[in-house]
Design a protein around this motif. Sequence first.
Motif, PDB file in Angstrom:
ATOM      1  N   VAL A 146      36.399  28.215  36.591  1.00  0.00           N
ATOM      2  CA  VAL A 146      36.571  29.655  36.421  1.00  0.00           C
ATOM      3  C   VAL A 146      37.913  30.106  36.983  1.00  0.00           C
ATOM      4  O   VAL A 146      38.615  30.939  36.389  1.00  0.00           O
ATOM      5  CB  VAL A 146      35.403  30.402  37.098  1.00  0.00           C
ATOM      6  N   GLN A 148      40.803  31.986  34.829  1.00  0.00           N
ATOM      7  CA  GLN A 148      41.275  33.305  35.245  1.00  0.00           C
ATOM      8  C   GLN A 148      42.772  33.287  35.510  1.00  0.00           C
ATOM      9  O   GLN A 148      43.500  34.236  35.178  1.00  0.00           O
ATOM     10  CB  GLN A 148      40.516  33.751  36.505  1.00  0.00           C
ATOM     11  N   GLY A 156      44.616  33.284  32.174  1.00  0.00           N
ATOM     12  CA  GLY A 156      44.588  34.612  31.546  1.00  0.00           C
ATOM     13  C   GLY A 156      45.443  35.611  32.291  1.00  0.00           C
ATOM     14  O   GLY A 156      46.151  36.424  31.684  1.00  0.00           O
ATOM     15  N   GLY A 157      45.388  35.564  33.633  1.00  0.00           N
ATOM     16  CA  GLY A 157      46.198  36.494  34.407  1.00  0.00           C
ATOM     17  C   GLY A 157      47.682  36.262  34.223  1.00  0.00           C
ATOM     18  O   GLY A 157      48.468  37.217  34.190  1.00  0.00           O
ATOM     19  N   THR A 214      45.025  44.319  33.964  1.00  0.00           N
ATOM     20  CA  THR A 214      44.128  43.211  33.608  1.00  0.00           C
ATOM     21  C   THR A 214      44.444  41.971  34.435  1.00  0.00           C
ATOM     22  O   THR A 214      43.530  41.245  34.879  1.00  0.00           O
ATOM     23  CB  THR A 214      44.257  42.888  32.116  1.00  0.00           C
ATOM     24  N   ALA A 218      42.069  39.781  37.017  1.00  0.00           N
ATOM     25  CA  ALA A 218      41.879  38.327  37.001  1.00  0.00           C
ATOM     26  C   ALA A 218      42.084  37.732  38.386  1.00  0.00           C
ATOM     27  O   ALA A 218      41.335  36.842  38.837  1.00  0.00           O
ATOM     28  CB  ALA A 218      42.837  37.692  35.996  1.00  0.00           C
ATOM     29  N   ALA A 264      39.156  38.469  40.488  1.00  0.00           N
ATOM     30  CA  ALA A 264      38.060  37.549  40.157  1.00  0.00           C
ATOM     31  C   ALA A 264      38.295  36.179  40.770  1.00  0.00           C
ATOM     32  O   ALA A 264      37.357  35.534  41.260  1.00  0.00           O
ATOM     33  CB  ALA A 264      37.923  37.434  38.636  1.00  0.00           C
ATOM     34  N   ILE A 265      39.560  35.727  40.752  1.00  0.00           N
ATOM     35  CA  ILE A 265      39.875  34.438  41.379  1.00  0.00           C
ATOM     36  C   ILE A 265      39.539  34.470  42.855  1.00  0.00           C
ATOM     37  O   ILE A 265      38.953  33.526  43.415  1.00  0.00           O
ATOM     38  CB  ILE A 265      41.363  34.100  41.165  1.00  0.00           C
ATOM     39  N   GLN A 308      30.426  35.836  34.207  1.00  0.00           N
ATOM     40  CA  GLN A 308      31.564  35.318  34.973  1.00  0.00           C
ATOM     41  C   GLN A 308      32.477  34.483  34.094  1.00  0.00           C
ATOM     42  O   GLN A 308      33.714  34.567  34.180  1.00  0.00           O
ATOM     43  CB  GLN A 308      31.039  34.478  36.142  1.00  0.00           C
ATOM     44  N   ALA A 310      34.384  36.803  31.777  1.00  0.00           N
ATOM     45  CA  ALA A 310      35.462  37.504  32.473  1.00  0.00           C
ATOM     46  C   ALA A 310      36.710  36.651  32.589  1.00  0.00           C
ATOM     47  O   ALA A 310      37.813  37.177  32.734  1.00  0.00           O
ATOM     48  CB  ALA A 310      34.992  37.933  33.856  1.00  0.00           C
ATOM     49  N   SER A 311      36.536  35.331  32.544  1.00  0.00           N
ATOM     50  CA  SER A 311      37.689  34.443  32.619  1.00  0.00           C
ATOM     51  C   SER A 311      38.347  34.220  31.270  1.00  0.00           C
ATOM     52  O   SER A 311      39.305  33.466  31.167  1.00  0.00           O
ATOM     53  CB  SER A 311      37.262  33.090  33.202  1.00  0.00           C
TER      54      SER A 311
END
Length: 383
Positions: free
Chosen positions: A199, A203, A206-207, A217, A221, A224-225, A268, A271-272
Amino acid sequence: MSAVLRAPSRSDVALSSVLTTLSVAELFTTYAFERTTASGPASVHLAVVGFVGASLTWRRVLPLLVAPFVFALLAFQPLVVVQPNTYGEVLISIIALYSLAVYAPSWRSATVPGFATAVLAVLLGLQDPQDPFGEAVTVVVFGSVVVLAGVVVRRSRGRADEMQRQRDVADQRAREIAATERARIARELHDVVAHGMSVVILQARGGRRKLEQDPRTARGAFDAIEGVATNCLDEMRRLLGILRENQPVALPLSPQPKLHELEGLVEQARASGATVDLVVEGEPRELAPAIELSAYRIAQEALTNALKHAPGSTAHLRLRYEADAVAIEVVDDGPGMRGDHPGHGLIGMRERVELFGGAFDAGTEPGGGFGVRARLPLPEPAT
């Protein structure tokens, strides 16, 4: 008797040497200071003393032979020499009789040698010219006391050996349980870390892509990390703390994950940036904790494999409650084969399923992609 004769112990060799030396010295002293017609001990008498003393070396190795041999020589000795048995020889005969009672392989094997020894002891007592029957009774009574002492020691050693055997079995069982538990914890650690790192990687990718175009956004990310990495680190600390042997520490306890939390696991992954769908079939119900945990970990590991080995693909997670089992299926539309050899994740999933006697299958799908299917049977409800 074993095919290979083991060597006598050093203590028995030393005991035999000391008693033989004392018996020979006593023999010479008897001939020197008591009024006898001979100037010294006869060679036959010396030979008997030497054989009797030397045979004591084998009292633990050959107990069935030593005692009859010693008493046979002592019964033969008065027939060829005038002097009676020495005190050293009497002590050797007591030790030989005691050894027969303690070290014989079994009572059945000691029956014939024991009977022969008793007969020879009676014959030895009957050779007393003054009171043969009284001497024979004395020898029998005294020999019975020696044998009884040997029986008590034998039983005491048997109980001690049995207790030691039980302790060894208990220690071995404890080591096996500890090894099994450590293997389970290692699998838990692998599942947690592998999923968390997958994950985090998704993330981060994507980030990085959204960093210049959509900073908000990208910030999400990174948040979330941070959250995933923190949870993963806490779980690692908890599991590694359990593995520590010498310094147990107080660790925060957290409930084990359950199947109804798969929705959060899927969210989760979404979201990644991954595309995952979840389908639940059947009526959800409470399962045994061990089965529920294993089913969750299998789904988690299979989904982790799909995110790691087939990035950009769509993963389908299906959970099915059956009457007598719970089934998990994770299929992606990626490239398919994961390599020539199964990784630790597939091995761990298979071990979890086999622990409950279930069925497991993993491999390339006919139309492409990779699929993992596991079925865990449920125990029958108590009536």
